[in-house]
Design a protein around this motif. Structure first.
Motif, short mmCIF file in Angstrom:
data_model
loop_
_atom_site.label_atom_id
_atom_site.label_comp_id
_atom_site.label_asym_id
_atom_site.label_seq_id
_atom_site.Cartn_x
_atom_site.Cartn_y
_atom_site.Cartn_z
N ARG A 211 58.36 68.31 47.07
CA ARG A 211 57.26 68.02 46.14
C ARG A 211 57.85 67.20 45.00
N VAL A 212 57.26 66.03 44.73
CA VAL A 212 57.91 65.02 43.90
C VAL A 212 56.96 64.53 42.81
N THR A 213 57.50 64.27 41.63
CA THR A 213 56.78 63.56 40.57
C THR A 213 57.70 62.49 39.98
N GLY A 214 57.09 61.42 39.46
CA GLY A 214 57.84 60.41 38.72
C GLY A 214 58.66 59.45 39.54
N LEU A 215 58.44 59.37 40.86
CA LEU A 215 59.15 58.42 41.72
C LEU A 215 58.14 57.64 42.55
N ARG A 216 58.51 56.41 42.91
CA ARG A 216 57.59 55.56 43.63
C ARG A 216 57.26 56.10 45.02
N GLN A 217 56.05 55.75 45.47
CA GLN A 217 55.59 56.26 46.76
C GLN A 217 56.38 55.68 47.92
N MET A 218 56.70 54.38 47.84
CA MET A 218 57.33 53.73 48.98
C MET A 218 58.73 53.25 48.61
N GLY A 219 59.61 53.30 49.61
CA GLY A 219 60.94 52.73 49.45
C GLY A 219 61.96 53.63 48.80
N SER A 220 61.60 54.89 48.47
CA SER A 220 62.60 55.80 47.89
C SER A 220 63.62 56.20 48.94
N ARG A 221 64.88 56.35 48.50
CA ARG A 221 65.98 56.67 49.42
C ARG A 221 66.32 58.14 49.31
N LEU A 222 66.23 58.85 50.41
CA LEU A 222 66.47 60.29 50.46
C LEU A 222 67.86 60.58 51.02
N ARG A 223 68.56 61.52 50.36
CA ARG A 223 69.84 62.00 50.86
C ARG A 223 69.78 63.52 50.91
N VAL A 224 70.11 64.09 52.07
CA VAL A 224 70.10 65.53 52.27
C VAL A 224 71.49 65.97 52.72
N GLY A 225 72.07 66.93 51.99
CA GLY A 225 73.38 67.48 52.34
C GLY A 225 73.34 69.00 52.32
N GLY A 226 74.38 69.61 52.85
CA GLY A 226 74.44 71.07 52.88
C GLY A 226 75.87 71.57 52.95
N TYR A 227 76.07 72.80 52.45
CA TYR A 227 77.42 73.37 52.42
C TYR A 227 77.34 74.87 52.73
N PHE A 228 78.09 75.28 53.76
CA PHE A 228 78.24 76.70 54.09
C PHE A 228 79.44 77.24 53.32
N ARG A 229 79.18 77.94 52.24
CA ARG A 229 80.27 78.40 51.38
C ARG A 229 81.17 79.39 52.10
N GLU A 230 80.57 80.30 52.88
CA GLU A 230 81.39 81.31 53.57
C GLU A 230 82.30 80.67 54.62
N LEU A 231 81.85 79.58 55.20
CA LEU A 231 82.64 78.90 56.22
C LEU A 231 83.51 77.79 55.64
N GLU A 232 83.32 77.52 54.35
CA GLU A 232 84.00 76.39 53.69
C GLU A 232 83.79 75.11 54.51
N PHE A 233 82.52 74.88 54.87
CA PHE A 233 82.20 73.76 55.76
C PHE A 233 81.04 72.96 55.15
N GLU A 234 81.28 71.65 54.99
CA GLU A 234 80.23 70.76 54.48
C GLU A 234 79.58 70.00 55.63
N LEU A 235 78.26 70.12 55.72
CA LEU A 235 77.52 69.38 56.73
C LEU A 235 77.49 67.90 56.37
N ARG A 236 77.59 67.08 57.37
CA ARG A 236 77.52 65.64 57.12
C ARG A 236 76.12 65.30 56.66
N PRO A 237 75.97 64.65 55.49
CA PRO A 237 74.63 64.35 54.98
C PRO A 237 73.96 63.24 55.78
N PHE A 238 72.66 63.19 55.67
CA PHE A 238 71.95 62.06 56.25
C PHE A 238 71.08 61.41 55.18
N THR A 239 70.79 60.12 55.36
CA THR A 239 69.95 59.38 54.43
C THR A 239 68.81 58.72 55.18
#
Length: 299
Positions: A211-239
């Motif tokens: 849910r977003v406010t204050g950003l343009r409707q089209m052309g916004s660049r999304l980056r999603v990342g994740g980290y499993f702290r217990e496993l000390e493992f960072e998921l490769r992000p995607f854009t």
């Protein structure tokens, strides 16, 4: 391959300086905007351009076809000094034969100037039928003609402040809230247990929504990342480049974001584990919103 707007502008400028006589530098650039959400409220736009009453261009652009993105510039062919220039637009919902909104704008080309002719397709005009010779702008029927003396010279930076379906004067600072959902936005509490499902090409994912406010409707660049702290493992992000769907008021949303949680891991290793999800969303103006949420992968 379709040339970029920048390349077209450069070509027009070059031609203006030496292809067609002293009046060839009478240029008009249409700045097309809308407060309707492309891909949701509107799927296709038809445009017709006339110079001195003669149709010089007619085209139909489609969001689903990948050739419709707003705000945008329509670069008209060089005209002679004093030429009557008129553009008409009709915006259509997907699968509907009658336009949701229409708009006409006109001016006269001026030798030695590159005019910016602003044209907006306004939601407030969707229920208004204007008499012949008038057009609807901002919810009112008006005269289509705008005198060239009332127009600014073209500056490509106009797009940065152009009207937008999601980035309005009242929307405030950029903000993003992480939720969940494949076909709609649903709240996601901190530490909430989320199900995973197998993807069509292998791997297992969760469905995220924003849910977003204050950003343009089209052309916004999304980056999603994740980290499993217990496993000390960072998921490769995607854009990905995304289009937001306008919701209530100044809120816009996107849902159906598939985030794979076992990339580089066995799925059994992530079941029951806490995952820190991090989101960054940046629009074409360079405005940025970030958010984080800890979830627990279902056992």
């Amino acid at each position: 391959m379709r040339p970029t707007p920048e390349a077209l502008l450069a070509l027009l400028a070059l031609c203006a300086s030496g292809c067609g006589g002293e009046d060839a530098d009478a240029l008009v650039v249409v700045g097309l905007t809308t407060d309707l959400a492309l891909g949701f409220d509107v799927d296709q736009i038809e445009s017709t351009t006339k110079v001195d009453g003669v149709i010089t261009r007619a085209e139909r652009l489609s969001y689903r076809g990948g050739d419709l993105s707003l705000p945008a510039e329509l670069l008209l062919d060089p005209a002679h000094d004093g030429a009557a220039v008129e553009v008409s637009f009709a915006a259509f919902r997907d699968g509907e034969a009658s336009p949701l909104v229409t708009r006409t704008a006109a001016t006269r080309a001026v030798g030695g100037r590159r005019l910016l002719l602003p044209v907006s397709l306004d939601e407030a005009c969707s229920a208004i039928a204007c008499p012949a010779g008038a057009t609807c702008a901002a919810g009112a029927c008006v005269e289509p003609f705008i005198a060239p003396s009332a127009l600014d010279d073209h500056d490509p930076r106009w797009i940065a402040s152009a009207p937008d379906a999601c980035k309005t004067p009242s929307s405030g600072d950029p903000e993003v809230v992480i939720g969940q959902g494949e076909s709609a936005f649903a709240p996601l509490d901190e530490g909430e247990v989320v199900p995973i499902e197998a993807g069509p090409q292998g791997g297992h994912h969760v469905w995220l929504a924003l849910r977003v406010t204050g950003l343009r409707q089209m052309g916004s660049r999304l980056r999603v990342g994740g980290y499993f702290r217990e496993l000390e493992f960072e998921l490769r992000p995607f854009t990905a480049q995304v289009t937001l769907h306008r919701a209530a008021g100044d809120l816009c949303e996107i849902y159906g974001i598939r985030f794979q949680v076992d990339r580089g891991l066995m799925v059994d290793a992530v079941r029951g584990r806490a995952l820190d999800v991090e989101i960054a969303l940046e629009d074409p103006n360079g405005d940025l919103a970030t958010a984080a949420r800890r979830v627990v992968i279902a056992p």
